[in-house]
Design a protein around this motif. Structure first.
Motif, PDB file in Angstrom:
ATOM      1  N   ILE A  86       1.118   3.189  -2.432  1.00  0.00           N
ATOM      2  CA  ILE A  86       1.434   2.143  -1.463  1.00  0.00           C
ATOM      3  C   ILE A  86       0.842   2.474  -0.095  1.00  0.00           C
TER       4      ILE A  86
ATOM      5  N   GLN B  28      -5.723  -2.308   3.196  1.00  0.00           N
ATOM      6  CA  GLN B  28      -5.448  -3.675   3.614  1.00  0.00           C
ATOM      7  C   GLN B  28      -5.625  -3.839   5.120  1.00  0.00           C
TER       8      GLN B  28
ATOM      9  N   SER C  53      -1.888   0.198   1.818  1.00  0.00           N
ATOM     10  CA  SER C  53      -1.625  -0.367   3.145  1.00  0.00           C
ATOM     11  C   SER C  53      -2.767  -0.061   4.112  1.00  0.00           C
TER      12      SER C  53
ATOM     13  N   GLU D 240       4.113 -10.178   1.345  1.00  0.00           N
ATOM     14  CA  GLU D 240       3.300 -11.274   0.797  1.00  0.00           C
ATOM     15  C   GLU D 240       3.729 -12.615   1.369  1.00  0.00           C
TER      16      GLU D 240
ATOM     17  N   MET E 122       3.982  -2.541   3.769  1.00  0.00           N
ATOM     18  CA  MET E 122       3.708  -1.504   2.772  1.00  0.00           C
ATOM     19  C   MET E 122       3.699  -0.122   3.429  1.00  0.00           C
TER      20      MET E 122
ATOM     21  N   VAL F 234       7.312  -5.240  -0.388  1.00  0.00           N
ATOM     22  CA  VAL F 234       6.013  -5.801  -0.767  1.00  0.00           C
ATOM     23  C   VAL F 234       6.108  -7.323  -0.884  1.00  0.00           C
TER      24      VAL F 234
ATOM     25  N   LEU G  92       9.562  -2.669  -3.744  1.00  0.00           N
ATOM     26  CA  LEU G  92       9.107  -3.961  -4.265  1.00  0.00           C
ATOM     27  C   LEU G  92       9.578  -5.106  -3.376  1.00  0.00           C
TER      28      LEU G  92
ATOM     29  N   LEU H 136       1.183  -9.691  -6.164  1.00  0.00           N
ATOM     30  CA  LEU H 136       1.204  -8.226  -6.123  1.00  0.00           C
ATOM     31  C   LEU H 136       2.589  -7.699  -6.490  1.00  0.00           C
ATOM     32  N   ASN H 137       3.624  -8.347  -5.977  1.00  0.00           N
ATOM     33  CA  ASN H 137       4.995  -7.889  -6.237  1.00  0.00           C
ATOM     34  C   ASN H 137       5.330  -7.915  -7.727  1.00  0.00           C
TER      35      ASN H 137
ATOM     36  N   LEU I 289       1.501  -7.923   4.879  1.00  0.00           N
ATOM     37  CA  LEU I 289       1.580  -7.028   3.732  1.00  0.00           C
ATOM     38  C   LEU I 289       1.261  -5.584   4.117  1.00  0.00           C
TER      39      LEU I 289
END
Length: 401
Positions: free
Chosen positions: A271, A278, A275, A339, A348, A335, A332, A317-318, A344
């Motif tokens: 994760i 992203q 992150s 979203e 994350m 996350v 979760l 994604l979740n 996100l």
């Protein structure tokens, strides 16, 4: 003579780069002018090919973390990349790593991008590292991306250091205790108890038990040690055969006593990597695939690649991560919130921070329980040995009395 990296322009305005060996920069400048080129810059560099012997070498994580932080600081200070690499290479204490950085600097001077230059050392600068550098170069935010990468490397190094420091004391205590008890049972106990056996008196149950254990270790102790070493070597050989490593990694996640710890470590690392990618502008699907490269557990990597395939097919994604059964509900949930809100990356990162804190708390608590239990266990064994020796002595004194 010294090697110099030069950059010059031809009469038609084209830029040229190269290296030349000379006594002084003036000789390089004169040679370039004789070729009809106008020198732009001349800098001292390593000999061509320097560092090739180290390209297959993986340098320490400490050196990598320090280099990343220094490069991020100098880049954010608006220092040209070529100058930043040269400065860092000159002050790096690790000579081989400095040689590698000099080679990277040379590639950059020749016109290659930083990510292309780092690709010469894939063992040190992995796919994640180079992808982030590429993203920073394309977006023009190399400094901020390097800052995130430096934070990531430092967090991993801190976690590794804390885990190592936490394990030093109990491992040392265990080795010392086992060694002392083994010496007592093999070398000391037989000599002391042998005196009682010669008296042909009935010995207490504890003493008879101690004699049996001592005789067993004296007769078979060396074989047991050889069997343990052979078992470790055999296990490592077994892991290299066929699909055995996948089976072992699946057992780690599904059935081992440390399965929760294994899941927590892998999920937090995944994760956090995701992150950073992203936040650096890497597309989600590509980021999911790259993030898997930072994990060592093959079973976890397989499940997360399946999750990436589900995202490619249109799933969220979740929901894709939830089906892997590797992530805790709180992670979760964060996350899913990311979203929905479009945040996100930051959420994350926060989820990874929470997971790391929980992991550190769990390790600290486990060791806090393990250490006194170990001390009590070893003290009980030593007490049993002492009592087994003292009881016949007390019986002998009573008989004499």
């Amino acid at each position: 003579m010294t090697w110099y990296a030069w950059r010059a322009t031809t009469p038609n305005g084209k830029s040229e780069r190269g290296t030349l060996q000379a006594d002084t920069p003036r000789q390089v400048r004169q040679h370039l002018r004789e070729l009809g080129m106008t020198p732009v810059s001349i800098e001292e560099t390593a000999a061509p090919g320097a560092g090739k012997a180290t390209r297959g070498k993986k340098f320490s994580s400490n050196s990598l973390a320090l280099f990343t932080r220094q490069l991020a600081t100098l880049t954010n200070a608006a220092l040209p990349l070529e100058s930043a690499l040269r400065v860092i290479a000159r002050q790096t204490e690790d000579k081989k790593f400095a040689q590698a950085l000099t080679s990277v600097h040379e590639k950059v001077v020749e016109g290659h991008s930083l990510s292309e230059a780092l690709a010469e050392y894939p063992q040190t600068f992995d796919n994640l590292y180079r992808t982030l550098v590429t993203a920073g170069e394309k977006t023009g935010h190399l400094g901020s991306v390097l800052d995130k990468l430096a934070d990531y490397n430092e967090i991993r190094q801190q976690m590794k250091s804390k885990l190592t420091q936490a394990m030093v004391y109990p491992i040392t205590l265990t080795i010392v205790a086992i060694t002392v008890i083994s010496i007592l049972l093999v070398a000391v106990v037989p000599q002391v108890v042998g005196q009682f056996v010669q008296m042909k008196q009935e010995l207490p149950f504890t003493t008879r038990t101690l004699i049996v254990v001592s005789d067993f270790l004296t007769a078979y102790g060396l074989y047991i040690l050889v069997a343990i070493v052979g078992g470790i070597i055999g296990f490592r050989y077994w892991l290299k055969k066929g699909n055995n490593r996948m089976r072992y990694h699946r057992w780690q996640v599904k059935s081992s006593p440390l399965q929760k710890l294994v899941r927590a470590i892998n999920s937090a690392r995944y994760i956090r990597t995701l992150s950073i990618l992203q936040a650096s502008g890497v597309p989600l699907l590509e980021a999911m695939i790259i993030s898997v490269d930072g994990l060592e557990n093959l079973f976890v990597r397989e499940r997360l690649l399946e999750a990436a395939d589900k995202v490619r097919q249109g799933a969220t994604l979740n929901s894709s991560l939830e089906q892997t059964q590797l992530f805790p509900p709180m992670m979760l949930y964060m996350v899913a919130s990311g979203e929905e809100s479009g945040e996100l990356g930051p959420l994350m990162e926060r989820a990874a921070d929470n997971q790391d804190k929980g992991l550190q708390h769990r390790i600290t608590l486990t060791l806090a329980i393990f250490e006194p239990v170990l001390v009590i266990t070893m003290a009980s064994v030593v007490l049993f040995i002492v009592m087994s020796i003292l009881q016949p002595i007390l019986q002998l004194n009573n008989m004499v009395g």
